[in-house]
Design a protein around this motif. Structure first.
Motif, PDB file in Angstrom:
ATOM      1  N   PHE A   1      35.297  71.117  18.682  1.00 29.87           N
ATOM      2  CA  PHE A   1      35.838  69.856  19.680  1.00 29.87           C
ATOM      3  C   PHE A   1      35.961  68.729  18.657  1.00 29.87           C
ATOM      4  N   ILE A   2      37.728  68.440  18.962  1.00 24.78           N
ATOM      5  CA  ILE A   2      38.290  67.506  18.248  1.00 24.78           C
ATOM      6  C   ILE A   2      38.654  66.087  18.702  1.00 24.78           C
ATOM      7  N   GLY A   3      38.679  65.470  18.903  1.00 30.52           N
ATOM      8  CA  GLY A   3      39.550  64.037  19.669  1.00 30.52           C
ATOM      9  C   GLY A   3      41.004  64.067  20.131  1.00 30.52           C
ATOM     10  N   LYS A   4      41.454  63.799  20.481  1.00 32.78           N
ATOM     11  CA  LYS A   4      42.920  63.639  21.355  1.00 32.78           C
ATOM     12  C   LYS A   4      43.881  63.145  20.309  1.00 32.78           C
ATOM     13  N   VAL A   5      44.734  63.637  19.821  1.00 33.00           N
ATOM     14  CA  VAL A   5      45.495  62.780  18.854  1.00 33.00           C
ATOM     15  C   VAL A   5      45.964  61.310  19.474  1.00 33.00           C
ATOM     16  N   GLU A   6      46.422  61.112  20.507  1.00 35.57           N
ATOM     17  CA  GLU A   6      46.733  59.934  21.555  1.00 35.57           C
ATOM     18  C   GLU A   6      45.818  58.949  21.092  1.00 35.57           C
TER      19      GLU A   6
ATOM     20  N   HIS B   1      38.692  53.704  23.578  1.00 39.75           N
ATOM     21  CA  HIS B   1      37.250  53.987  24.606  1.00 39.75           C
ATOM     22  C   HIS B   1      36.999  52.529  25.150  1.00 39.75           C
ATOM     23  N   ASN B   2      36.705  51.876  24.414  1.00 37.92           N
ATOM     24  CA  ASN B   2      35.300  50.616  25.008  1.00 37.92           C
ATOM     25  C   ASN B   2      36.426  50.050  24.287  1.00 37.92           C
ATOM     26  N   GLY B   3      37.578  49.326  24.283  1.00 37.05           N
ATOM     27  CA  GLY B   3      38.605  48.287  24.224  1.00 37.05           C
ATOM     28  C   GLY B   3      37.770  47.323  22.167  1.00 37.05           C
ATOM     29  N   GLU B   4      38.923  46.761  22.539  1.00 34.33           N
ATOM     30  CA  GLU B   4      38.078  45.629  20.922  1.00 34.33           C
ATOM     31  C   GLU B   4      37.405  44.679  21.865  1.00 34.33           C
ATOM     32  N   SER B   5      37.418  43.734  22.969  1.00 35.90           N
ATOM     33  CA  SER B   5      36.470  43.042  23.485  1.00 35.90           C
ATOM     34  C   SER B   5      35.569  43.774  22.848  1.00 35.90           C
ATOM     35  N   SER B   6      34.963  44.714  24.031  1.00 36.63           N
ATOM     36  CA  SER B   6      33.141  45.392  23.938  1.00 36.63           C
ATOM     37  C   SER B   6      32.819  45.452  22.835  1.00 36.63           C
ATOM     38  N   LEU B   7      33.882  46.279  21.498  1.00 35.00           N
ATOM     39  CA  LEU B   7      33.450  46.699  20.253  1.00 35.00           C
ATOM     40  C   LEU B   7      33.257  45.407  19.189  1.00 35.00           C
TER      41      LEU B   7
ATOM     42  N   GLN C   1      31.173  53.359  25.659  1.00 32.91           N
ATOM     43  CA  GLN C   1      31.471  54.453  26.752  1.00 32.91           C
ATOM     44  C   GLN C   1      32.296  55.711  24.856  1.00 32.91           C
ATOM     45  N   PRO C   2      31.415  56.617  25.050  1.00 32.62           N
ATOM     46  CA  PRO C   2      31.349  57.719  24.647  1.00 32.62           C
ATOM     47  C   PRO C   2      33.137  58.493  24.726  1.00 32.62           C
ATOM     48  N   PRO C   3      33.709  58.551  23.131  1.00 33.48           N
ATOM     49  CA  PRO C   3      34.906  59.670  23.304  1.00 33.48           C
ATOM     50  C   PRO C   3      34.657  61.184  24.162  1.00 33.48           C
ATOM     51  N   GLU C   4      35.530  61.482  24.686  1.00 32.84           N
ATOM     52  CA  GLU C   4      35.421  62.726  25.548  1.00 32.84           C
ATOM     53  C   GLU C   4      34.812  63.566  24.569  1.00 32.84           C
ATOM     54  N   TYR C   5      35.545  63.640  23.837  1.00 36.39           N
ATOM     55  CA  TYR C   5      35.010  65.089  23.036  1.00 36.39           C
ATOM     56  C   TYR C   5      33.481  65.497  22.124  1.00 36.39           C
ATOM     57  N   MET C   6      33.072  64.166  21.964  1.00 37.31           N
ATOM     58  CA  MET C   6      31.873  63.935  21.586  1.00 37.31           C
ATOM     59  C   MET C   6      30.936  64.612  23.206  1.00 37.31           C
ATOM     60  N   VAL C   7      31.653  63.874  24.199  1.00 35.59           N
ATOM     61  CA  VAL C   7      30.760  64.526  25.533  1.00 35.59           C
ATOM     62  C   VAL C   7      30.435  65.932  25.562  1.00 35.59           C
TER      63      VAL C   7
END
Length: 534
Positions: free
Chosen positions: A462-467, A479-485, A520-526
């Motif tokens: 499982f590998i995250g998308k390059v974009e 996936h979470n946005g700067e302000s949330s993180l 909000q988790p990255p899709e590949y981890m989910v």
């Protein structure tokens, strides 16, 4: 070839068990209660006729018998049938060696029958007690009447064996419970005996007897003159003190090895185990054909264990067969993963044709926890500690429990080759989810490099998308946005978030794993969490 096949029927955890061991080194691993020590005990029992240094006939008890086999017998008995009492049989099949020809025959359980050198130990009901056994069957229990059993130790030529054949010299070293309170235990006496030729043994024995006899004429002389005048014996027969010359006081029980002028029995347990192993495997001890070592890592520091393992590797030869149980990845890696025998649920599996370069790879990295990988039910491979921490948080959010609660081990490769780790997992047929950063390359390209070890539904990557970013940190920002993180991590507005997360990988991961805020988790981890759970 020495032992090339082992068959165990009805002995403790083993109902029916067949193992074809390696000819040089066998590293027996498994979870607790998997049967590692029982396997060693069974082999030793068939080779020596002894258990824990005592004759098998003295140790036979109801707990030797496999519980599944006993329960099946009782169920049939209660169902109105008249089944035979359970039996135990341990068979060792040897290679076609000239010195073992006297053990050669076809009396074994192979179908079709195999004619080869071999030895068997069998426990079965004694027909002389047929009436007593019939009476016991009227009110049976789970404790079989071993008093009505006989132990039969025979070669495949159907010749009865009463003592260990000289050609089957065996050294047993259990470093978990090394005890030599009386000086030298049975197994060490046997090992030391292999280092002496018959002439030396006779010379030492004669000198020891003469030394004891001389005490009667010297130190005991005056005492005996005084005791002789007491007339304590019947009919005025003379009484005197003399040194015991019976077999139980032979020189073997009195002459003990010393280490740096300290008696062997007072040496540290690690030292005792190391000495036994070295003596047993020494090339000067050509008579020791089988060396059984239980958990050599016990009682040894890392440095001492490194020395001992190096010594074992240097002394290992094709003329000896070594069986080692271990709970140490260090021992496993150093002695070679290609020697591994995995025992679990009374079954065994071995690593088939592991790439020699992979074996060498882990030998050079002995600290990596390969044993944890091998024993896990399911494995998640991640690149580093931060990935491990984040994945466990995501898994818990999805499934309401930690991976370990589901029998899933999350292992950080810490820079190790993903291909090597996947090859090892494939060799023991583990279900694996492998996660990695894309590092700017397409997931398809990265997957192709390890395609040989992947299998749909069994081992997937499982590998995250390059974009979404090259590594975990930009993936989380996407996936979470700067302000949330920033809120989750407690990062000031004027600090560069990406730079901080890259610099403080583990600290950032811990803060994310600990937060009560939604992540909000990255899709590949989910995807990986759902794959390995399901």
């Amino acid at each position: 070839m020495l032992i090339n096949k082992i068959k165990i029927y009805g002995y403790r955890v083993y109902n029916q068990f067949i193992l074809e061991p390696n000819q040089k080194i066998n590293l027996i691993v498994g979870a607790n209660e998997a049967g590692k020590s029982t396997l060693m005990e069974a082999i030793t029992l068939a080779l020596t006729g002894r258990v824990n240094g005592r004759y098998a006939s003295e140790e036979l008890n109801p707990y030797w018998f496999n519980t599944i086999m006993v329960n099946d017998f009782l169920c049939k008995l209660q169902g109105g049938m008249n089944p035979p009492l359970p039996e135990i049989r341990i068979e060792l099949f040897f290679g076609d060696r000239a010195e073992l020809q006297q053990l050669c025959g076809a009396i074994n359980t192979d179908v079709p029958t195999t004619a080869c050198p071999g030895i068997s130990m069998r426990a079965y009901p004694n027909t002389d007690y047929a009436s007593e056994i019939d009476e016991w069957k009227k009110n049976p229990s789970h404790l079989l009447p071993v008093e009505y059993y006989v132990l039969d130790w025979r070669s495949f030529a159907d010749e009865k064996i009463t003592r260990r054949p000289r050609q089957l010299s065996t050294a047993v070293i259990d470093s978990r419970t090394v005890r030599s309170l009386s000086g030298v235990d049975y197994h060490l006496r046997q090992i030391l005996g292999d280092h002496l030729d018959p002439a030396e043994r006779a010379e030492i024995s004669l000198a020891f007897r003469q030394m004891k006899a001389s005490m009667s004429e010297t130190s005991l002389s005056g005492v005996n003159d005084r005791i002789g005048g007491l007339h304590a014996a019947l009919h005025d027969r003379p009484m005197a003190l003399a040194m015991d010359q019976s077999a139980r006081t032979s020189w073997e029980s009195s002459v003990i090895p010393h280490v740096d002028n300290v008696p062997f029995s007072m040496s540290g347990q690690g030292q005792q185990a190391a000495i036994k192993i070295s003596l047993a495997m020494s090339r000067h001890s050509g008579a020791t054909n089988f060396v059984m070592v239980e958990e050599p890592e016990n009682h040894l520091t890392h440095t001492s264990l490194t020395t001992l393992i190096s010594r074992i590797r240097s002394l290992a030869s094709n003329e000896q067969q070594l069986f080692v149980t271990t709970h140490s990845s260090f021992v496993l890696n150093r002695l070679g993963l290609d020697a591994l025998l995995l025992v679990e649920n009374s079954l065994q599996s071995r690593i088939p044709d592991l790439d020699p370069e992979t074996v060498s790879y882990f030998q050079k990295l002995p600290g990596y926890d390969t044993l944890r990988m091998i024993l896990a039910k399911k494995v998640v491979l991640v690149e580093g500690p931060s990935d491990e921490i984040i994945f466990e948080r995501i898994f818990n959010d999805l499934h309401g429990k930690q991976p370990m609660e589901c029998g899933i081990d999350v292992l950080s490769m810490r820079g190790l080759s993903l291909r090597r780790c996947l090859e090892l997992c494939a060799s023991v047929d583990k279900k694996v989810a492998a996660l990695r950063d894309n590092d700017g390359a397409s997931p398809e390209e990265l997957s192709q490099a390890v395609q040989s070890w992947l299998k749909e539904g069994k081992r997937e990557i499982f590998i995250g998308k390059v974009e979404h970013g090259e590594t975990l940190e930009p993936q989380l920002i996407h996936h979470n946005g700067e302000s949330s993180l920033r809120k989750i991590l407690g990062i000031r507005a004027d600090a560069d978030l990406a730079t901080w997360m890259k610099r403080e990988k583990t600290e950032g991961a811990i803060r994310i794993a600990s937060t009560s805020e939604d992540v909000q988790p990255p899709e590949y981890m989910v995807d990986a969490a759902r794959f390995i759970y399901g």
